[in-house]
Design an enzyme around this catalytic site. Structure first.
Site, PDB file in Angstrom:
ATOM      1  N   HIS A 138       0.871  -1.180   0.000  1.00  0.00           N
ATOM      2  CA  HIS A 138       0.000   0.000   0.000  1.00  0.00           C
ATOM      3  C   HIS A 138       0.908   1.231   0.000  1.00  0.00           C
ATOM      4  CE1 HIS A 138      -2.769   2.964   1.846  1.00  0.00           C
ATOM      5  NE2 HIS A 138      -3.759   2.166   1.483  1.00  0.00           N
ATOM      6  N   ASP A 215       3.423  -4.044   8.160  1.00  0.00           N
ATOM      7  CA  ASP A 215       2.140  -3.369   8.027  1.00  0.00           C
ATOM      8  C   ASP A 215       1.049  -4.419   8.264  1.00  0.00           C
ATOM      9  OD1 ASP A 215      -0.257  -2.354   7.126  1.00  0.00           O
ATOM     10  OD2 ASP A 215       0.551  -1.468   5.301  1.00  0.00           O
ATOM     11  N   GLN A 218      -4.133  -5.200   7.192  1.00  0.00           N
ATOM     12  CA  GLN A 218      -5.059  -6.163   6.589  1.00  0.00           C
ATOM     13  C   GLN A 218      -4.956  -7.537   7.241  1.00  0.00           C
ATOM     14  OE1 GLN A 218      -7.395  -5.470   4.442  1.00  0.00           O
ATOM     15  NE2 GLN A 218      -6.771  -3.454   3.701  1.00  0.00           N
ATOM     16  N   LYS A 241     -10.464  -1.039  10.137  1.00  0.00           N
ATOM     17  CA  LYS A 241     -10.673  -2.283   9.379  1.00  0.00           C
ATOM     18  C   LYS A 241     -10.974  -3.440  10.330  1.00  0.00           C
ATOM     19  CE  LYS A 241      -7.269  -0.720   6.012  1.00  0.00           C
ATOM     20  NZ  LYS A 241      -8.020  -0.151   4.905  1.00  0.00           N
ATOM     21  N   CYS A 379      -4.707   2.232  -3.712  1.00  0.00           N
ATOM     22  CA  CYS A 379      -3.489   2.829  -3.134  1.00  0.00           C
ATOM     23  C   CYS A 379      -2.283   1.911  -3.329  1.00  0.00           C
ATOM     24  CB  CYS A 379      -3.666   3.161  -1.654  1.00  0.00           C
ATOM     25  SG  CYS A 379      -4.958   4.357  -1.362  1.00  0.00           S
TER      26      CYS A 379
END
Ligand code: PMP
Length: 421
Positions: A138, A215, A218, A241, A379
């Protein structure tokens, strides 16, 4: 006599699979319709819907507890501070962090990664140094590194991926040379759904003395996450999220790394003593938390973490995995449909294209049928360039989606495809 002395040993608890009908009752918004059709929300990788317990926790905060944190000795201030700080403790448990003091509360992943870029990386970067990222990131895990590289004369190296959408781990590890000051990688791709082998990468990065930032935006909504077991050094998550309000998130970082990082934002709450002859700063994590935070949002995040814990992350992952398999097979049967991202280990995110059909047209017409999917670059411009496409359509699933919704979505895609082809 102890009533339990002769009790038979209890069998290990195996919980029944998640019941989506019951889960759906927890999410008030899912009852609405869109353009006169029942909503089919397949955009949870963008942001998840919120269960009533989260909405009620925010509502309760404003109705009964609203006060600023850490600044008042009055009852409300104490209650608000206790509730807010309790979320830090819950986040530490949720991520398997050794200490709550290693949790910096942020507005989301973007802020968490920028904090590491400016406070950890930038002071350590000299011309010729390197940062490593990957082709599937991303923009939040690309642009901050570009900015600090530009300022310092360092170079951003990019590890390739395979056409199936898996990280080329061997090439990633080859890039971890002596000039690398930090390695970054996503746990799960927001476009491809790919789950990366973080523990393996972290082991190798550690052997080379390179800190690894993951990261986790997700991953945290879909997989059990344990930063100790993963062995990374920084782990960023976002609340919105994860069934929580927007504007909430966290950075977990090893205590010794945080201790050595200068402040990123200056202001109230992050200081020890301020004077014009020199200001001293609070210890981590407060050193990185200047200003009034999104208190109500974090109270909602605490409720979201409790909700996830009550369902069980393994159970959620098992439910979503079965749904992914079902949806993949159903979409593959659509003539001319090509799935982008076919990694062996995936979460329930499916990007696709249909021959001769523009993604935005498809998403717009699906919206007319009540189906919310996202179309665009997500993104991830470099990833789109790798596949040679400007955009994909992405259906992303959560615990509240059902096989019936998959069937109705696929039927809608088929109708739209015939209309547009
Ligand atoms: N990384 C990934 C993989 C994401 O999917 C997103 C959100 N789309 C982000 C980072 C940015 O997170 P936030 O919304 O918390 O800034």
């Amino acid at each position: 006599m102890n009533a339990h002395a002769h009790a038979a040993p209890t069998a290990p608890q195996t919980r029944a699979p998640l019941d989506p009908a019951r889960i759906r009752c927890d999410f008030p918004l899912l009852g609405r319709s869109v353009h006169g059709k029942p909503l089919i929300y397949l955009d949870s990788a963008n942001t998840s819907q919120k269960p009533a317990v989260v909405i009620e926790a925010v509502d309760h905060f404003y109705r009964h507890m609203n006060a600023n944190v850490s600044r008042a000795v009055h009852q409300l201030g104490e209650e608000a501070t206790t509730a807010y700080e309790g979320v830090r403790t819950r986040l530490a448990q949720f991520l398997g962090a050794p200490s709550r003091d290693e949790i910096v509360l942020t507005s989301g992943t973007t802020q968490a990664i920028n904090l590491v870029a400016y406070s950890y990386a930038l002071p350590r970067l000299a011309p010729g140094d390197e940062i490593v990222t990957t082709m599937m990131e991303h923009h939040a895990n690309i642009v901050p590194w570009q900015l600090v590289c530009e300022r310092s004369g360092a170079t951003l190296k990019v590890a390739p991926i395979t056409p199936a959408g898996e990280l080329d781990v061997a090439r990633y590890l080859e890039l971890l040379g002596p000039r690398v000051k930090l390695a970054a990688v996503t746990h799960v791709s927001n476009v491809l759904g790919t789950i990366n082998p973080i523990a393996q990468i972290a082991r190798e990065a550690r052997r080379r003395g390179i800190p690894l930032l993951v990261d986790g935006s997700q991953a945290a909504p879909h997989l059990p996450v344990d930063v100790k077991a993963l062995g990374c050094d920084f782990y960023a998550v976002t609340g919105h999220k994860l069934f929580a309000p927007t504007g909430t998130g966290a950075l977990w970082a090893r205590r010794e790394l945080l201790a050595d990082m200068p402040p990123f934002f200056g202001g109230g709450e992050m200081i020890r003593e301020v004077s014009f002859s020199g200001t001293t700063f609070a210890d981590p994590p407060q050193r990185f938390e200047a200003g009034t935070p999104n208190i109500a949002g974090f109270i909602g995040l605490g409720a979201a973490l409790d909700y996830v814990q009550s369902l069980g992350r393994e159970r959620m992952a098992a439910y979503e995995h079965a749904l992914l398999e079902y949806a993949t097979a159903a979409l593959q049967a659509v003539p001319g449909l090509r799935i982008i991202g076919e990694a062996a280990h995936k979460v329930a995110v499916i990007s696709f294209l249909i021959d001769g059909v523009h993604g935005h047209d498809l998403a717009t017409l699906l919206d007319q049928e009540g189906v919310a999917v996202r179309s665009g670059h997500h993104c991830a411009h470099p990833l789109m360039a790798f596949y040679g496409v400007p955009a994909t359509v992405r259906a992303s699933f959560s615990i509240y989606n059902t096989r019936d919704e998959v069937d109705r979505c696929v039927a809608a895609i088929d109708r739209v495809r015939k209309l547009l082809a």
